[in-house]
Write a protein that holds these residues in place. Structure first.
Motif, PDB file in Angstrom:
ATOM      1  N   ILE A 143       0.859  -1.179   0.000  1.00 56.10           N
ATOM      2  CA  ILE A 143       0.000   0.000   0.000  1.00 56.10           C
ATOM      3  C   ILE A 143       0.898   1.232   0.000  1.00 56.10           C
ATOM      4  N   GLY A 144       0.773   2.062  -1.008  1.00 53.77           N
ATOM      5  CA  GLY A 144       1.617   3.243  -1.097  1.00 53.77           C
ATOM      6  C   GLY A 144       2.885   2.979  -1.881  1.00 53.77           C
ATOM      7  N   ASP A 145       3.857   3.886  -1.755  1.00 54.39           N
ATOM      8  CA  ASP A 145       5.116   3.745  -2.469  1.00 54.39           C
ATOM      9  C   ASP A 145       5.937   2.620  -1.848  1.00 54.39           C
ATOM     10  N   PRO A 146       6.277   1.568  -2.610  1.00 50.25           N
ATOM     11  CA  PRO A 146       6.955   0.410  -2.037  1.00 50.25           C
ATOM     12  C   PRO A 146       8.267   0.744  -1.326  1.00 50.25           C
ATOM     13  N   GLU A 147       9.131   1.550  -1.940  1.00 52.17           N
ATOM     14  CA  GLU A 147      10.415   1.835  -1.304  1.00 52.17           C
ATOM     15  C   GLU A 147      10.222   2.555   0.025  1.00 52.17           C
ATOM     16  N   THR A 148       9.292   3.509   0.069  1.00 49.19           N
ATOM     17  CA  THR A 148       9.020   4.213   1.319  1.00 49.19           C
ATOM     18  C   THR A 148       8.517   3.262   2.387  1.00 49.19           C
ATOM     19  N   ARG A 149       7.627   2.348   2.009  1.00 52.29           N
ATOM     20  CA  ARG A 149       7.057   1.426   2.989  1.00 52.29           C
ATOM     21  C   ARG A 149       8.088   0.427   3.488  1.00 52.29           C
ATOM     22  N   TYR A 150       8.995  -0.028   2.603  1.00 50.40           N
ATOM     23  CA  TYR A 150      10.067  -0.918   3.053  1.00 50.40           C
ATOM     24  C   TYR A 150      11.016  -0.196   4.002  1.00 50.40           C
ATOM     25  N   ARG A 151      11.305   1.058   3.720  1.00 49.73           N
ATOM     26  CA  ARG A 151      12.207   1.823   4.581  1.00 49.73           C
ATOM     27  C   ARG A 151      11.573   2.096   5.951  1.00 49.73           C
ATOM     28  N   GLU A 152      10.256   2.277   5.984  1.00 50.60           N
ATOM     29  CA  GLU A 152       9.577   2.489   7.257  1.00 50.60           C
ATOM     30  C   GLU A 152       9.762   1.296   8.190  1.00 50.60           C
ATOM     31  N   ASP A 153       9.714   0.095   7.637  1.00 49.46           N
ATOM     32  CA  ASP A 153       9.895  -1.133   8.418  1.00 49.46           C
ATOM     33  C   ASP A 153      10.532  -2.190   7.521  1.00 49.46           C
ATOM     34  N   PRO A 154      11.867  -2.357   7.574  1.00 52.41           N
ATOM     35  CA  PRO A 154      12.548  -3.308   6.682  1.00 52.41           C
ATOM     36  C   PRO A 154      12.104  -4.755   6.849  1.00 52.41           C
ATOM     37  N   VAL A 155      11.467  -5.106   7.972  1.00 50.41           N
ATOM     38  CA  VAL A 155      10.978  -6.478   8.135  1.00 50.41           C
ATOM     39  C   VAL A 155       9.948  -6.817   7.057  1.00 50.41           C
ATOM     40  N   ARG A 156       9.356  -5.803   6.453  1.00 54.26           N
ATOM     41  CA  ARG A 156       8.414  -6.045   5.360  1.00 54.26           C
ATOM     42  C   ARG A 156       9.089  -6.756   4.185  1.00 54.26           C
ATOM     43  N   LEU A 157      10.393  -6.594   4.043  1.00 50.89           N
ATOM     44  CA  LEU A 157      11.123  -7.340   3.009  1.00 50.89           C
ATOM     45  C   LEU A 157      10.999  -8.843   3.250  1.00 50.89           C
ATOM     46  N   LEU A 158      11.166  -9.255   4.510  1.00 48.21           N
ATOM     47  CA  LEU A 158      11.053 -10.671   4.854  1.00 48.21           C
ATOM     48  C   LEU A 158       9.597 -11.134   4.793  1.00 48.21           C
ATOM     49  N   ARG A 159       8.687 -10.250   5.166  1.00 46.81           N
ATOM     50  CA  ARG A 159       7.269 -10.608   5.099  1.00 46.81           C
ATOM     51  C   ARG A 159       6.834 -10.867   3.659  1.00 46.81           C
ATOM     52  N   ALA A 160       7.378 -10.098   2.723  1.00 42.76           N
ATOM     53  CA  ALA A 160       7.065 -10.321   1.315  1.00 42.76           C
ATOM     54  C   ALA A 160       7.532 -11.709   0.881  1.00 42.76           C
ATOM     55  N   ALA A 161       8.751 -12.068   1.292  1.00 40.55           N
ATOM     56  CA  ALA A 161       9.280 -13.385   0.949  1.00 40.55           C
ATOM     57  C   ALA A 161       8.464 -14.489   1.617  1.00 40.55           C
ATOM     58  N   ARG A 162       8.058 -14.274   2.871  1.00 40.06           N
ATOM     59  CA  ARG A 162       7.294 -15.297   3.604  1.00 40.06           C
ATOM     60  C   ARG A 162       5.900 -15.480   3.021  1.00 40.06           C
TER      61      ARG A 162
END
Length: 418
Positions: A159-178
């Protein structure tokens, strides 16, 4: 969407979460079941837990449920217990105000207790498929970001700009993979593109939180697919810096032993058998421990000493990325330390290995090593036969009979009285 359209039977909902929602609504507040519980029900899966979101502040939730606990600094939450079941209640979040002290230099949100409306809360969530709100009383689902359509099309979209949202909480990178591994969803192009490039942001996440994510990746029934997903998105080497890197950017070398361990873990979970992080850690970090052991033995250390020192070295280096509780590292070290003893199959004391508390785990690990090194197959067969032909030795019984009283030493007459 009414119940007739989305098709989730209300009887399948957690009655304790429904009770919490009903009590909040009766007190005049909005309240819904949110997040992964709604998503899993739509996919026909059994949710792991049910979280509740409301427009009541944590203090107002406490007024309704006086025995609940308010926790958290970054995200203020209420833990409500109903008949022994824990229900997490969060207040709707509003737009982040960007005040100084609430974020870090790379865009990560460090503190976020800005409250808002249900629509604002939906926009603040990470992926669209996690941003649906289910009212267990009326049966309606509220979807403000197109999560239902994305779920129907098996699409993972931030939801929103992906790079901004990943930077807000980098754990979202792992959540995407999971989620890709667990749910079979595919990230859209905009959500996938920054993942490999922003993997370095995981270095700023507290190690304890990353260990929790590792357990979610590998101990929930999709361990092999999770590893493949981490490799695909280039997150493996950042998450496990002690593992040898592969020729693919961000990837690590996965040997036959680790692959077999991941598949066995998934099978045990499917059969509802217990699993422990300790055995998985032993398989995950065996390659660097084995290399360190060989290097130390070449320098003159005994095999037993070399294994323990190499293990300590590997866990220390990994702890800077993912902290591992000592209760798990201790068991992994025991599994590794027993391995050299399997080579001793004769003499008077070789059967003492049966008395080791972690013998069975070490034996299972020996069989995994044989998958990687066929030269160990004969040794594995020997210990399989040894267990079948020789029962496990029970510990020696405690001595019976009255205990002898210990003689007290006579007090010296020259000792001064206090």
């Amino acid at each position: 969407m009414p119940e007739a359209e989305h098709g989730i039977p209300l009887k399948e909902l957690c009655p304790h979460a429904t009770e919490v929602v009903r009590e909040l609504q009766q007190a005049g507040y909005q309240a819904y079941i949110v997040g992964g519980g709604v998503r899993d029900l739509l996919l026909g899966k059994a949710p792991k837990d049910f979280d509740v979101a409301t427009d009541a502040t944590p203090e107002e939730v406490h007024d309704i449920f006086p025995r609940c606990r308010l926790i958290g600094r970054r995200f203020r939450l209420a833990h409500v217990r109903k008949r022994g079941n824990l229900i997490e209640v969060a207040t709707f979040r509003g737009p982040h105000d960007g005040e100084e002290g609430n974020g870090s230099a790379n865009g990560r949100i460090l503190r976020d207790n800005v409250f808002g409306t249900v629509e604002e809360d939906a926009i603040r969530r990470d992926f669209t498929i996690n941003a649906m709100f289910l009212d267990p009383v009326s049966g309606e689902i509220r979807d403000y970001v197109g999560g239902y359509q994305d779920l129907c099309e098996r699409r993972l979209r931030l939801i929103g700009d992906p790079e901004t949202r990943y930077r807000e909480d980098p754990v979202r990178l792992l959540r995407a993979a999971r989620f890709a591994a667990k749910l079979g969803v595919e990230p859209d192009a905009e959500s996938e593109e920054p993942i490999r490039r922003l993997a370095v942001l995981l270095e700023d996440v507290p190690p304890a939180r990353l260990f929790e994510e590792v357990c979610k990746l590998f101990l929930t029934g999709h361990a092999m697919r999770s590893m493949e997903s981490l490799q695909r998105f280039g997150l493996s080497s950042t998450l496990f810096p002690v593992l040898p890197e592969s020729d693919k950017p961000g990837g690590v070398i996965i040997g036959p032993l680790l692959k077999a361990a991941l598949e066995n873990t998934d099978q045990r979970i499917a059969e509802e058998k217990p699993v422990t992080p300790a055995f998985l850690l032993a398989a995950l970090f065996w390659l660097p421990v084995k290399a360190g052991t060989e290097r130390r033995m070449a320098a003159g250390e005994s095999e037993h000493e070399a294994i323990l020192n190499a293990a300590e070295e590997v866990f220390y280096a990994q702890s800077r990325r993912t902290s591992v509780p000592k209760r798990f590292t201790a068991v992994a070290k025991q599994i590794w330390a027993i391995q050299p003893r399997f080579a001793k199959t004769s003499g008077k004391r070789w059967t003492r290995i049966f008395r080791e508390p972690k013998f069975r785990a070490a034996y299972d690990f020996l069989l995994l090593r044989a998958v990687e090194d066929p030269a160990l197959e004969e040794l594995g067969a020997f210990w399989t036969q040894a267990q079948e032909s020789r029962p496990m030795e029970a510990p020696a019984p405690a001595p019976s009979g009255p205990r002898k009283r210990r003689r007290r030493r006579p007090r010296s007459r020259n000792r001064k009285r206090a």
